[in-house]
Scaffold this motif. Structure first.
Motif, PDB file in Angstrom:
ATOM      1  N   TRP A 378       0.823  -1.226   0.000  1.00 59.50           N
ATOM      2  CA  TRP A 378       0.000   0.000   0.000  1.00 59.50           C
ATOM      3  C   TRP A 378       0.853   1.271   0.000  1.00 59.50           C
ATOM      4  O   TRP A 378       0.565   2.239  -0.683  1.00 59.50           O
ATOM      5  CB  TRP A 378      -0.913   0.001   1.222  1.00 59.50           C
ATOM      6  N   SER A 380       3.804   1.576  -1.286  1.00 56.23           N
ATOM      7  CA  SER A 380       4.386   1.768  -2.615  1.00 56.23           C
ATOM      8  C   SER A 380       3.369   2.312  -3.606  1.00 56.23           C
ATOM      9  O   SER A 380       3.708   3.085  -4.502  1.00 56.23           O
ATOM     10  CB  SER A 380       4.966   0.441  -3.132  1.00 56.23           C
ATOM     11  N   MET A 381       2.112   1.921  -3.441  1.00 58.47           N
ATOM     12  CA  MET A 381       1.059   2.423  -4.321  1.00 58.47           C
ATOM     13  C   MET A 381       0.819   3.913  -4.098  1.00 58.47           C
ATOM     14  O   MET A 381       0.568   4.683  -5.037  1.00 58.47           O
ATOM     15  CB  MET A 381      -0.239   1.648  -4.111  1.00 58.47           C
ATOM     16  N   LYS A 382       0.886   4.345  -2.819  1.00 62.92           N
ATOM     17  CA  LYS A 382       0.702   5.777  -2.520  1.00 62.92           C
ATOM     18  C   LYS A 382       1.838   6.600  -3.105  1.00 62.92           C
ATOM     19  O   LYS A 382       1.646   7.701  -3.573  1.00 62.92           O
ATOM     20  CB  LYS A 382       0.623   5.974  -1.008  1.00 62.92           C
TER      21      LYS A 382
END
Length: 383
Positions: A378, A380-382
């Motif tokens: 999560w 890394s996605m942000k």
């Protein structure tokens, strides 16, 4: 140009027997046939030479004359040159005769034919299939099984001949018992199934009333079948001569037993190995201990569960699987643990589980690693 010696042409010695000469000609006929040697311009001449040699050497009188006088025996006053007089080789007509002598040997098997003449061509009975379902325990131990098969058996009243009492099958007048008729078509002799007797070579003038001339009747037959240990689904067992009886005394077909091994409620089979899924409590998996598991031979084995075992963990019991079909060692048995989540908890049990869950992530390393990976995903996605 001098003619080549007939014996040399066929590749046999002068003292060769009639059977050896015929076999030699068969080999040459197949080797030199023009249809199989389109790239050899000399094949046709060599084929005709082999045919000419065989036409002389297969005939006892011609062979004796040739042995005494050589090629001169069929030239001039010794009976005319080949292709000329009554005593000589007559070219294409004799080729058909010579080739007809070995026609059955060369092509009979492909045409369903029978070598020689004057013999009955009674049809072989059909093969039969029987599907037999057995348990895994029977596949492990093997068994003797009696099966009842609906089939055709030889007629007792006429002893399989198809003819009524006091009469006998008569030789077919159309084919003289050959079961086939021949017709000359130019260079070749063509064979066909006799239309009068349908290839059997005999006709029934007074058919048996019990079997209507077929020589067999419908009947159920009980057979004892030996099922060896180690059979699997798809294993085929052949019982020679136990199939359908042949027409008019013909040989019986075979019976094939196809094995289907039923699914077992405890064990799964993979070749020679067995798998058994054993449920264990959450406490037993966490604390470890010993459990008893069943084996396919009806016995028990004690298995030690390591402390902290997870669902899906496997333990091997060597030599506790299925036997090999043709002897040898047995396969293995694999125990797969299925950790069971408790249900129908009391209030006290719920309270204890909550207290246990509050002890921290160190008791659940897989959960800790998983959720740590999720958090990283999560983040890394942000980014």
């Amino acid at each position: 140009m001098a003619k080549r010696d007939y014996y040399e042409t066929l590749g046999v010695s002068k003292g060769a027997s009639a059977d050896e000469i015929k076999k030699a000609y068969r080999r040459k006929a197949k080797e030199l046939h023009p249809d199989r040697n389109s790239d050899n311009p000399n094949a046709e001449e060599q084929f005709k030479a082999a045919n000419e040699a065989y036409d002389v050497l297969k005939d006892a009188d011609k062979k004796a004359a040739y042995d005494r006088y050589g090629h001169a025996a069929f030239e001039g006053g010794m009976g005319g040159r080949p292709g000329g007089g009554a005593g000589g080789f007559r070219g294409q007509g004799d080729f058909a005769s010579a080739f007809s002598d070995v026609f059955d040997d060369l092509f009979g098997d492909f045409m369903g034919g029978q070598r020689g003449g004057g013999r009955s061509r009674a049809a072989r009975g059909n093969d039969l299939r029987y599907n037999l379902r057995i348990s895994l325990e029977d596949a492990f131990a093997g068994l003797q099984k009696t099966v009842t098969v609906p089939t055709s058996v030889s007629c007792d009243k006429c002893q399989g001949s198809g003819a009524s009492d006091g009469s006998e099958p008569a030789t077919c007048p159309t084919c003289s018992g050959m079961g086939k008729v021949r017709a000359q078509q130019g260079f070749f002799t063509v064979e066909r199934t006799c239309p009068t007797c349908n290839g059997i070579g005999q006709i029934i003038k007074d058919p048996c009333r019990a079997c209507q001339g077929a020589g067999r009747v419908e009947k159920e037959k009980s057979l004892s079948v030996n099922i060896p240990a180690g059979v699997e689904t798809g294993t085929r067992i052949r019982l020679a001569g136990e199939g359908e009886a042949g027409l008019r005394g013909g040989p019986s077909g075979d019976l094939y037993i196809f094995i289907d091994v039923a699914e077992h409620q405890l064990f799964k089979r993979d070749g020679h190995d067995l798998y058994c899924r054993v449920p264990v409590s959450m406490a037993a998996a966490a604390l470890g201990g010993d459990i008893e598991v069943p084996t396919i031979d009806g016995g028990k084995s004690r298995v030690k569960i390591p402390e902290g075992s997870q669902s899906g963990r496997q333990m091997r019991l060597r030599g506790k699987g299925m036997p090999a079909l043709r002897g040898g060692q047995r396969g293995d048995m694999f125990i797969e643990l299925a950790v069971e989540t408790p249900v129908n908890l009391t209030g006290r049990q719920r309270e204890l589980l909550r207290e246990f869950d509050e002890l921290g992530e160190k008791n659940n390393p897989q959960s800790s690693n998983f959720f740590s990976a999720v958090k990283g995903f999560w983040d890394s996605m942000k980014g």
